[in-house]
Design an enzyme around this catalytic site. Sequence first.
Site, PDB file in Angstrom:
ATOM      1  N   LYS A  91      35.673  -3.915 158.466  1.00 16.88           N
ATOM      2  CA  LYS A  91      35.121  -2.601 158.787  1.00 16.88           C
ATOM      3  C   LYS A  91      34.532  -1.939 157.549  1.00 16.88           C
ATOM      4  CE  LYS A  91      37.925   1.046 159.152  1.00 16.88           C
ATOM      5  NZ  LYS A  91      37.406   2.173 158.336  1.00 16.88           N
ATOM      6  N   ASN A  92      35.234  -2.057 156.424  1.00 15.18           N
ATOM      7  CA  ASN A  92      34.815  -1.350 155.213  1.00 15.18           C
ATOM      8  C   ASN A  92      33.639  -2.002 154.503  1.00 15.18           C
ATOM      9  OD1 ASN A  92      36.778   0.566 155.632  1.00 15.18           O
ATOM     10  ND2 ASN A  92      38.274  -0.426 154.310  1.00 15.18           N
TER      11      ASN A  92
ATOM     12  N   ARG B  29      33.270   9.844 158.398  1.00 16.11           N
ATOM     13  CA  ARG B  29      32.758  10.308 157.110  1.00 16.11           C
ATOM     14  C   ARG B  29      31.549   9.489 156.646  1.00 16.11           C
ATOM     15  NH1 ARG B  29      38.359  11.246 156.469  1.00 16.11           N
ATOM     16  NH2 ARG B  29      38.844  13.318 155.690  1.00 16.11           N
TER      17      ARG B  29
ATOM     18  N   CYS C 278      40.172  10.136 159.500  1.00 12.86           N
ATOM     19  CA  CYS C 278      41.602  10.144 159.780  1.00 12.86           C
ATOM     20  C   CYS C 278      42.308  11.236 159.008  1.00 12.86           C
ATOM     21  CB  CYS C 278      42.210   8.781 159.412  1.00 12.86           C
ATOM     22  SG  CYS C 278      41.813   7.481 160.588  1.00 12.86           S
TER      23      CYS C 278
ATOM     24  N   ASP D 126      46.234   0.762 152.879  1.00 15.79           N
ATOM     25  CA  ASP D 126      46.146   0.412 154.300  1.00 15.79           C
ATOM     26  C   ASP D 126      47.209  -0.593 154.727  1.00 15.79           C
ATOM     27  OD1 ASP D 126      43.136   0.750 153.162  1.00 15.79           O
ATOM     28  OD2 ASP D 126      43.267   1.551 155.195  1.00 15.79           O
TER      29      ASP D 126
ATOM     30  N   VAL E 288      47.646   6.709 146.620  1.00 16.95           N
ATOM     31  CA  VAL E 288      46.216   6.809 146.918  1.00 16.95           C
ATOM     32  C   VAL E 288      45.901   8.044 147.754  1.00 16.95           C
ATOM     33  CG1 VAL E 288      44.239   5.630 147.962  1.00 16.95           C
ATOM     34  CG2 VAL E 288      45.985   4.313 146.740  1.00 16.95           C
TER      35      VAL E 288
END
Length: 456
Positions: free
Chosen positions: A40-41, A114, A138, A327, A349
Site C-alpha cells: 500500500k505504501n 492524507r 487513521c 505497523d 513513532v
Amino acid sequence: MNSLVQASQAAGSSVGLDVDRITINGGIPLRGRIEVKGAKNLVTKAMVASLLGENVSVLRNVPNISDVRVVRSLLEIHGVDVTEGENPNELRLDPTNVESAHMEEIDAHAGFSRIPILFCGPLLHRLGAAFIPDLGGCRIGDRPIDFHLDALRKFGAVVEKLPQGIRLSAPNGLHGTTVHLPYPSVGATEQVLLTAVRAKGTTELKGAAIEPEIMDLIAVLQKMGAIISYEPNRVILIEGVDKLEGYDHTAIGDRNEAASWASAALATDGDVFVGGAKQQDMMTFLNIFRKAGGGFDITDDGIRFYRKEELKPVVIETDVHPGFMTDWQQPLIVALTQATGESIVHETVYENRFGFTDALNTMGANIVVHPNGLSGTPRRVPRRNLEQAAVINGPTPLHGADIEVPDLRGGFSHLIAALTAEGRSTVSNVGIISRGYENFIVKLQQLGADFVLETK
C-alpha cells in the site's frame, strides 16, 4: 452516523465489501495459504508519480484496497486516464490531459486520506498550482504536515492557508534546495522526491527515510528518467531533469500485511503460508517473531509462519527502517498476550497507537499503557517526547466481546484477538481494514476461520 463509521463504510464499499460487522467464533487455529500483493505504501505513491510523466505508466501487482481507489479517484478528477491493464492487478495511468480540480472535488474524493499532500509537487510542476483540503487518516496521532509544507517552501512554493484547505503556487517555478528533516519521516521523504525530480538544480535531502517502499519509489522515478543517488547516513541527492517519461513497474510486496498474517498465525497457534512475503524486507520482524517463539520457513515465493514453541515475552522498540516498524507492533501485541511473562513495547513513532489495547483488556488481556513511556529501561532507540509504552503480562486467555475497529492496524489486531479468543466476538467498522488489506474476508475463509458477515 459518526465520521468513523462513515469512513469505514465508504472504505469497504469502494472495494465491494457490503458489510461492516463480522461475528467470529474464535479459538480455531488459522491454517492455509494466502497471498499478499503490492505494498500500500508504495503503490499509492507510485500512482501519484505517474503525474510527472509525459506518457503512460503501467503499474503491476496493484492490490484491490480502498486507498488505491482513493488515489485513483484523485488522479481521475485531475484528468489522468486510469484504466485496467491487460493483466490482473495492473493499472495504466495516462497523465496526458492533467488539469486543475476544485478543492471541493478533491475533498469529496480524498475522504479521510492524507494522500492529497503528495500531489502538490507534481501538480506544481504540471500546472503551477495545487489545492489540498484538510487531511484525514487513521486516528493514531497528530502527524502534522509541517514537514511537507516547509519542504515545499524551500523549493519555492508559496503556501496560502484558506478556511477550507491550502492553496500552493510556484510563480517562479521550483528549484533544487537542501532539506534537512529533523526526523526521517516517510511522507516528507516522498514529498521531497516527488518534487525534486523536476526542480531546476540539485536537491540534497538529509535525514531521509530509507524504508523499502521509499527505495522502490526511487526505482520508479529512476525508470522515468530521474537522477537519484542514495548516499551514506540517510542522505539522498536528486538532480532535477527537464522531463520524465512513464514507467513500467511491479510493486514490492506488502511487508506490513505479511507481518499481520504472521502475527495471526502466532496468536491462534496456526500455520500460515504468506505468498509474496520477502525475507529481506522483514528481517527485523523475523528476529522478534523467532524470539517470541515463532517459527518460519523461507522459500522463493513466500514465508510460512507458525508457532514453534511456547510463546515467550519480548521487548520491542519501534523505529523507522531498518528498525521494528510501528505497523508491526499492534498485531504482534495480540500474540504477546499469550506469552508467559512480561513483554514491553516502546512506541516511538506515533503518540497514540495503543488505543486499540482497551478492547484487548475487555477481552481478558492484561495490558498497561504508560502514556509517557518508561524511563530507566535499557534502550537502543533514543527516547522521544511523544512516546508511550505498553506492558503486556501473560498468558491471559481471551474471551469473546463486542469491539469496534479504531484504525487500520488496530482493526486487524482486533480481528486477530477475536480469532484467538474463546467464544463469539462481534467486530464492527471492519471496512477500515480494507484500506490496507486486500480481500481480507476471502483470506479468512481460505485460512479456515469460523465467522458470519452481518449485512448493513
